[in-house]
Design a protein around this motif. Structure first.
Motif, mmCIF file in Angstrom:
data_model
loop_
_atom_site.group_PDB
_atom_site.id
_atom_site.type_symbol
_atom_site.label_atom_id
_atom_site.label_comp_id
_atom_site.label_asym_id
_atom_site.label_seq_id
_atom_site.Cartn_x
_atom_site.Cartn_y
_atom_site.Cartn_z
ATOM 1 N N THR A 187 0.932 -1.087 -0.020
ATOM 2 C CA THR A 187 -0.010 -0.023 0.025
ATOM 3 C C THR A 187 0.910 1.220 -0.113
ATOM 4 O OG1 THR A 187 -0.064 -0.180 2.534
ATOM 5 C CG2 THR A 187 -2.038 -1.116 1.218
ATOM 6 N N PRO A 188 1.447 1.326 -1.178
ATOM 7 C CA PRO A 188 2.397 2.766 -1.134
ATOM 8 C C PRO A 188 1.650 4.115 -0.939
ATOM 9 C CG PRO A 188 2.212 1.759 -3.373
ATOM 10 C CD PRO A 188 1.430 0.892 -2.390
ATOM 11 N N ALA A 189 0.540 3.855 -1.499
ATOM 12 C CA ALA A 189 -0.327 5.451 -1.114
ATOM 13 C C ALA A 189 -0.707 5.880 0.053
ATOM 14 C CB ALA A 189 -1.654 5.387 -2.047
ATOM 15 N N ALA A 190 -0.615 4.611 1.009
ATOM 16 C CA ALA A 190 -0.762 5.050 2.345
ATOM 17 C C ALA A 190 0.194 6.025 3.125
ATOM 18 C CB ALA A 190 -0.960 3.900 3.362
ATOM 19 N N ALA A 191 1.409 6.076 2.662
ATOM 20 C CA ALA A 191 2.529 6.848 3.329
ATOM 21 C C ALA A 191 2.597 7.945 2.624
ATOM 22 C CB ALA A 191 3.848 6.001 2.996
ATOM 23 N N ALA A 192 1.770 8.267 1.387
ATOM 24 C CA ALA A 192 1.790 9.307 0.599
ATOM 25 C C ALA A 192 1.184 10.692 1.168
ATOM 26 C CB ALA A 192 0.941 9.283 -0.870
ATOM 27 N N THR A 193 1.641 11.642 0.997
ATOM 28 C CA THR A 193 1.103 13.074 1.566
ATOM 29 C C THR A 193 0.757 14.119 0.507
ATOM 30 O OG1 THR A 193 2.429 13.109 3.719
ATOM 31 C CG2 THR A 193 1.317 15.212 3.285
ATOM 32 N N PRO A 194 -0.754 14.058 0.233
ATOM 33 C CA PRO A 194 -0.999 14.761 -0.879
ATOM 34 C C PRO A 194 -0.336 16.348 -0.800
ATOM 35 C CG PRO A 194 -2.829 13.852 0.254
ATOM 36 C CD PRO A 194 -1.785 13.779 0.953
ATOM 37 N N ALA A 195 -0.094 16.728 -1.837
ATOM 38 C CA ALA A 195 0.337 18.355 -1.969
ATOM 39 C C ALA A 195 -0.679 19.146 -1.553
ATOM 40 C CB ALA A 195 0.852 18.514 -3.243
ATOM 41 N N ALA A 196 -0.230 20.339 -0.879
ATOM 42 C CA ALA A 196 -1.272 21.360 -0.265
ATOM 43 C C ALA A 196 -1.941 21.967 -1.761
ATOM 44 C CB ALA A 196 -0.682 22.239 0.758
ATOM 45 N N PRO A 197 -3.007 22.367 -1.775
ATOM 46 C CA PRO A 197 -3.585 23.316 -2.877
ATOM 47 C C PRO A 197 -2.701 24.703 -2.812
ATOM 48 C CG PRO A 197 -5.316 22.262 -1.721
ATOM 49 C CD PRO A 197 -4.124 22.046 -0.720
ATOM 50 N N PRO A 198 -2.409 25.058 -3.826
ATOM 51 C CA PRO A 198 -1.967 26.679 -4.059
ATOM 52 C C PRO A 198 -2.932 27.616 -3.276
ATOM 53 C CG PRO A 198 -2.897 25.919 -6.214
ATOM 54 C CD PRO A 198 -3.118 24.596 -5.308
ATOM 55 N N SER A 199 -2.223 28.839 -3.056
ATOM 56 C CA SER A 199 -2.970 30.040 -2.579
ATOM 57 C C SER A 199 -3.760 30.531 -3.902
ATOM 58 C CB SER A 199 -2.271 30.869 -1.800
ATOM 59 O OG SER A 199 -1.633 30.271 -0.741
ATOM 60 N N CYS A 200 -5.071 30.960 -3.326
ATOM 61 C CA CYS A 200 -5.873 31.469 -4.361
ATOM 62 C C CYS A 200 -5.264 32.957 -4.540
ATOM 63 C CB CYS A 200 -7.272 31.430 -4.015
ATOM 64 S SG CYS A 200 -8.240 30.128 -3.900
ATOM 65 N N SER A 201 -5.417 33.411 -5.848
ATOM 66 C CA SER A 201 -5.115 34.843 -6.104
ATOM 67 C C SER A 201 -5.480 35.389 -7.305
ATOM 68 C CB SER A 201 -3.388 35.268 -6.139
ATOM 69 O OG SER A 201 -3.033 34.294 -7.434
ATOM 70 N N GLY A 202 -5.193 36.456 -7.872
ATOM 71 C CA GLY A 202 -5.624 36.845 -9.245
ATOM 72 C C GLY A 202 -5.387 35.965 -10.198
ATOM 73 N N THR A 203 -4.223 35.330 -10.172
ATOM 74 C CA THR A 203 -3.789 34.630 -11.128
ATOM 75 C C THR A 203 -3.862 32.988 -11.058
ATOM 76 O OG1 THR A 203 -1.577 34.508 -10.329
ATOM 77 C CG2 THR A 203 -1.909 36.087 -11.964
ATOM 78 N N VAL A 204 -4.411 32.839 -9.677
ATOM 79 C CA VAL A 204 -4.548 31.261 -9.445
ATOM 80 C C VAL A 204 -6.067 31.186 -8.803
ATOM 81 C CG1 VAL A 204 -4.050 29.304 -7.915
ATOM 82 C CG2 VAL A 204 -2.190 30.455 -8.724
ATOM 83 N N GLY A 205 -6.807 30.460 -9.699
ATOM 84 C CA GLY A 205 -8.052 30.433 -9.453
ATOM 85 C C GLY A 205 -9.206 29.385 -9.484
ATOM 86 N N ASP A 206 -8.447 28.069 -9.259
ATOM 87 C CA ASP A 206 -9.035 26.842 -9.688
ATOM 88 C C ASP A 206 -8.372 25.993 -8.632
ATOM 89 O OD1 ASP A 206 -10.822 25.035 -10.762
ATOM 90 O OD2 ASP A 206 -9.014 23.962 -11.689
ATOM 91 N N LYS A 207 -9.222 25.324 -7.930
ATOM 92 C CA LYS A 207 -8.758 24.241 -6.814
ATOM 93 C C LYS A 207 -7.677 24.898 -5.913
ATOM 94 C CE LYS A 207 -10.399 20.455 -9.550
ATOM 95 N NZ LYS A 207 -10.119 19.075 -10.231
ATOM 96 N N CYS A 208 -7.889 25.984 -5.340
ATOM 97 C CA CYS A 208 -6.725 26.816 -4.546
ATOM 98 C C CYS A 208 -7.460 26.965 -3.082
ATOM 99 C CB CYS A 208 -6.552 27.835 -5.303
ATOM 100 S SG CYS A 208 -7.780 29.272 -5.715
ATOM 101 N N THR A 209 -6.557 27.329 -2.147
ATOM 102 C CA THR A 209 -7.163 27.816 -0.853
ATOM 103 C C THR A 209 -6.993 29.347 -0.741
ATOM 104 O OG1 THR A 209 -4.800 27.746 -0.190
ATOM 105 C CG2 THR A 209 -6.057 25.595 0.057
ATOM 106 N N GLY A 210 -8.211 29.846 0.011
ATOM 107 C CA GLY A 210 -8.520 30.834 0.094
ATOM 108 C C GLY A 210 -7.499 31.932 1.135
ATOM 109 N N ASN A 211 -7.928 33.065 1.200
ATOM 110 C CA ASN A 211 -6.927 33.775 2.333
ATOM 111 C C ASN A 211 -7.648 33.738 3.526
ATOM 112 O OD1 ASN A 211 -6.353 36.417 3.948
ATOM 113 N ND2 ASN A 211 -4.652 36.188 2.668
ATOM 114 N N SER A 212 -7.258 33.299 4.805
ATOM 115 C CA SER A 212 -8.139 33.165 5.725
ATOM 116 C C SER A 212 -8.296 34.599 6.420
ATOM 117 C CB SER A 212 -7.218 32.344 7.100
ATOM 118 O OG SER A 212 -6.218 32.846 7.266
ATOM 119 N N GLY A 213 -7.612 35.270 6.229
ATOM 120 C CA GLY A 213 -7.855 36.894 6.804
ATOM 121 C C GLY A 213 -8.922 37.459 6.100
ATOM 122 N N ASP A 214 -8.805 37.508 4.780
ATOM 123 C CA ASP A 214 -9.803 38.061 3.760
ATOM 124 C C ASP A 214 -11.198 37.238 4.265
ATOM 125 O OD1 ASP A 214 -7.908 39.680 2.902
ATOM 126 O OD2 ASP A 214 -7.714 38.537 0.963
#
Length: 506
Positions: free
Chosen positions: A67-94
Motif C-alpha cells: 500500500t504505497p499510497a498510504a504513506a503519501a502526503t497529498p500536496a497542499a492546494p496553491p493559494s488563491c490569487s488573481g492568477t490562481v483561481g482553480d482548486k486553491c485555498t483562500g486567504n483566511s484573513g480576507d
C-alpha cells in the motif's frame, strides 16, 4: 567430535532465533538507523514516487510495499490569487473579514432599516413597515439563490450574466482537500462567502424602496413587485456595474488589462446599483400610487435613532467589505465612510436649524444616512478631503431633495427614499468622478486631470435612471392591472397593521 557437531548445529539455530526475535511484527514499520538507511538507499531513482523518495525504508516492508499510497502526503492546494483561481485555498484573513461583513450588511436591513423606517411611520402602520423589511429579506434570499446571483455575477454579456450558477450549482468546494474555485471577482475568498456578501446588497436595495410607498401599498402587491423588480431591474444593473463582463464594470478587462466594456463607471459599493436604483424605483412607486389620504408625524424617533445607529455600524461592512480583502483599500473605505457620514449629519442639522429654527433627531439621522449613501460609490476611490466635500454636498442636496424638491412636484415620497437615496446616490456617483485618487484606487478623477471620468459617471447615472424608471413602471402597471397596488381608503384610515395582518403595536 560430538561437541564439535553440537556447536556447529547450535550456531545457525542461535542466528535464526536472533533474526526472529529482532524482526518487526507484521504491519510494524522498521526504523533503521540513519547510517543504515543511507547505505541501503544511496540515492532515489528519478522515476521514484514522492512517497518512496520521502520514506525509502518504508518500501522495504511487505505492508508498505503493498500500500504505497498510504504513506503519501497529498500536496497542499496553491493559494488563491488573481492568477490562481482553480482548486486553491483562500486567504483566511480576507475570508474572516468578509464573513463579518456579511453579518454587518444583513444587520442593516434586519433590524436596522426596519427600525429606521418603523420609527418614522404612524403607530398604526409600524407592524406592516417592519414586516415588509423582513419579508423582503426572505423573498430576495430565495430568488438570489435560485437565479439572480447567476444573472448578476457570472459571465454572459455586457447587459446580463449567464445561468452557470442557477440554484448555486457548479460552485466548487472540496472540504477534503481544502480547496475551492472562487469567483474571479473575489479571488481570495470562497465563492459561497462572496455570494452571501452580494446577497445582502440584493436584499437591502429593494427594502429601501419601501420607504417611498410606506403606509399605502398592498402587502401582496409589494411581494409581487419586489420579486419581479429584483430579477428584471436589480440583476441587470448589478451586472452592468460589477459583473465580470458588465458594460460599465472595472472588472471587464482582457488578459493584458485593457478595458473591454463600454464606459468605466466607478461605483465601489453601490451608488448606482443600490441607491440610485432604489431611489428612482421609489419615485416611480410614489407617483403611481399617489398620495396618502392622511399623514402624521413620526411616531417614535427613538426607533429611528436606533435604526440609524445599526445602519451606520453595518455600513462599514457595506463599504469596507466591498474591497473583498482585509487590506489597504478596506481601511481607507472605512475611514472616509466615517468622515462623510459625520459631516453630512452635521450639515443637515445646521441647514435644518437655519431653515426651520430647530434641529431634530429625525433630521440628524436622515443627514447621517444621506452621508452614508453618498460616500458609498466613492468609498474605495477618494481620500479624506474628498469625503468631507461629499458629506457637505449631500447634506445640503439631500435636505433639499427631502423638502423642497418633494414639495415642488407634489409627490408623496413617504420616508424620503428618493430624496435621500436617489439624490444622495446621484451626488456621490458624480463626485466620485471628481475626487477619485489614483494612489488609493488606481483610478484618477477630475482633480487629477481626468475630466473624462466625470462624463463616464454621468453616462452611468443616466443609463441606470432611464432603464430603472421604465422597467419599474412596466412592472407596476402589470401588477396594478392584475391585483391592484393601493389599499382602500378604509384600510388606510384603519391602519395596515390591523387590516392586513391582524395585529397592532401596543
Amino acid at each position: 567430535m560430538r561437541l564439535s557437531r553440537f556447536l556447529t548445529g547450535l550456531a545457525p539455530a542461535l542466528a535464526l532465533a536472533a533474526l526472529i526475535g529482532f524482526a518487526p511484527a507484521p504491519g510494524q514499520a522498521q526504523s533503521p538507523s540513519p547510517t543504515a538507511t543511507a547505505e541501503a538507499t544511496p540515492a532515489a531513482s528519478p522515476a521514484a514516487s514522492p512517497a518512496a523518495a520521502a520514506s525509502p525504508a518504508a518500501a522495504a516492508t511487505p505492508d508498505a510495499a503493498a500500500t504505497p499510497a498510504a504513506a503519501a502526503t497529498p500536496a497542499a492546494p496553491p493559494s488563491c490569487s488573481g492568477t490562481v483561481g482553480d482548486k486553491c485555498t483562500g486567504n483566511s484573513g480576507d475570508t474572516a473579514w468578509m464573513l463579518t461583513s456579511v453579518a454587518l450588511v444583513l444587520m442593516m436591513t434586519i433590524p436596522g432599516l426596519g427600525l429606521f423606517y418603523g420609527g418614522m411611520v404612524r403607530k398604526k402602520n409600524v407592524g406592516d413597515t417592519v414586516m415588509t423589511s423582513f419579508a423582503i429579506t426572505c423573498l430576495v434570499t430565495v430568488l438570489y439563490a435560485c437565479v439572480t446571483y447567476s444573472l448578476s455575477f457570472t459571465g454572459g454579456g455586457g447587459f446580463i450574466g449567464g445561468f452557470s450558477r442557477v440554484f448555486l450549482q457548479n460552485i466548487h468546494y472540496d472540504i477534503n482537500s481544502g480547496s475551492n474555485s472562487p469567483n474571479g471577482l473575489a479571488p481570495t475568498i470562497p465563492e459561497t462567502v462572496y455570494m452571501m456578501f452580494q446577497m445582502t446588497f440584493a436584499i437591502i436595495t429593494p427594502a429601501l424602496i419601501a420607504g417611498a410607498f410606506a403606509e399605502r401599498m398592498k402587502f401582496s402587491a409589494m411581494l409581487w413587485f419586489i420579486g419581479l423588480w429584483a430579477i428584471f431591474v436589480y440583476a441587470p444593473i448589478a451586472h452592468w456595474v460589477w459583473g465580470p463582463d458588465g458594460m460599465f464594470s472595472t472588472a471587464n478587462v482582457d488578459a493584458k488589462g485593457n478595458f473591454t466594456g463600454w464606459k468605466v463607471v466607478l461605483d465601489f459599493a453601490g451608488g448606482t446599483v443600490v441607491h440610485i436604483d432604489a431611489g428612482v424605483a421609489g419615485l416611480v412607486c410614489a407617483l403611481m400610487l399617489g398620495k396618502r389620504r392622511d399623514m402624521g408625524p413620526p411616531h417614535n424617533m427613538v426607533l429611528t435613532f436606533i435604526g440609524t445607529g445599526l445602519l451606520w455600524v453595518g455600513w462599514f461592512g457595506f463599504n469596507a467589505g466591498s474591497a473583498v480583502t482585509a487590506g489597504l483599500q478596506a481601511g481607507m473605505a472605512m475611514t472616509v465612510t466615517q468622515i462623510a457620514t459625520a459631516v453630512a449629519g452635521l450639515t443637515w442639522m445646521f441647514v435644518e436649524w437655519a431653515h426651520r429654527g430647530k434641529p431634530t433627531v429625525v433630521g440628524l439621522c436622515s443627514g447621517a444616512v444621506a452621508g452614508l449613501v453618498a460616500i458609498t460609490p466613492a468609498s474605495g476611490y477618494v481620500g479624506p478631503i474628498g469625503s468631507m466635500v461629499i458629506g457637505v454636498a449631500c447634506g445640503v442636496g439631500c435636505y433639499w431633495g427631502a423638502t423642497g424638491l418633494k414639495h415642488t412636484f407634489g409627490y408623496d415620497d413617504a420616508l424620503d427614499c428618493f430624496g435621500v437615496h436617489g439624490v444622495g446616490g446621484i451626488i456621490g456617483a458624480i463626485l466620485t468622478g471628481v475626487f477619485a485618487v489614483n494612489e488609493y484606487s488606481g483610478h484618477s478623477g477630475l482633480i487629477e486631470g481626468n475630466p473624462g471620468q466625470v462624463i463616464n459617471q454621468l453616462i452611468g447615472v443616466g443609463t441606470v435612471i432611464v432603464y430603472d424608471a421604465i422597467v419599474t413602471a412596466i412592472i407596476l402597471f402589470i401588477i396594478k392591472a392584475v391585483i391592484g397596488l393601493k389599499v382602500s381608503d378604509e384600510i388606510e384610515r384603519e391602519g395596515l397593521d390591523l387590516a392586513l395582518h391582524g395585529e397592532v403595536v401596543q
